[in-house]
Design an enzyme around this catalytic site. Structure first.
Site, short mmCIF file in Angstrom:
data_model
loop_
_atom_site.label_atom_id
_atom_site.label_comp_id
_atom_site.label_asym_id
_atom_site.label_seq_id
_atom_site.Cartn_x
_atom_site.Cartn_y
_atom_site.Cartn_z
N GLY A 87 0.78 -1.23 0.00
CA GLY A 87 0.00 0.00 0.00
C GLY A 87 0.81 1.28 0.00
O GLY A 87 0.24 2.37 -0.05
N GLY A 118 2.67 2.62 -2.37
CA GLY A 118 2.43 3.36 -3.62
C GLY A 118 1.05 3.98 -3.65
O GLY A 118 0.88 5.11 -4.13
N ASP A 119 0.07 3.26 -3.14
CA ASP A 119 -1.29 3.81 -3.05
C ASP A 119 -1.32 5.02 -2.13
O ASP A 119 -2.01 6.01 -2.40
CB ASP A 119 -2.27 2.76 -2.53
N THR A 120 -0.58 4.94 -1.04
CA THR A 120 -0.51 6.07 -0.10
C THR A 120 0.10 7.28 -0.79
O THR A 120 -0.43 8.39 -0.69
CB THR A 120 0.31 5.68 1.15
N SER A 146 -2.42 8.71 -3.46
CA SER A 146 -3.59 9.39 -2.91
C SER A 146 -3.22 10.68 -2.20
O SER A 146 -3.91 11.70 -2.36
CB SER A 146 -4.37 8.46 -1.98
#
Length: 94
Positions: free
Chosen positions: A39, A41-43, A46
């Protein structure tokens, strides 16, 4: 690519930001050995998106995303980063 900026994540080496004029090396905040990178990269995606949408410049947005990712990788699994955690890291490093 004809983009205004590019951000490249480099794991424990931090990030590189090109803002259309300059290149910035963004070092890792906190520990360099992650517990779990799930997560991260998602953090980054976003937080940087929200920061830019809120009016932050590319460098400030990248630093904020870097700080948020540094919190996420120190936890197991896919996690949320709280405002309180982010504020604590920002107070300590910026």
């Amino acid at each position: 690519l004809n983009s205004k900026s590019s951000l490249i994540t480099r794991g424990k080496k931090g990030m590189i930001l090109f803002d259309g004029k300059e290149v910035f090396n963004i070092p890792v905040v906190g520990a360099t050995e992650a517990v779990d990178v799930t997560g991260a990269g998602d953090t980054v995606s976003s937080v940087i998106s929200l920061a830019i949408a809120s009016g932050a410049g590319f460098l400030d947005a990248a630093n904020l995303a870097n700080a948020a990712a540094s919190i996420a990788v120190m936890k197991r699994g896919n996690v949320a980063v709280s405002a309180e955690e982010l504020e604590k890291v920002l107070d300590e490093y910026f």
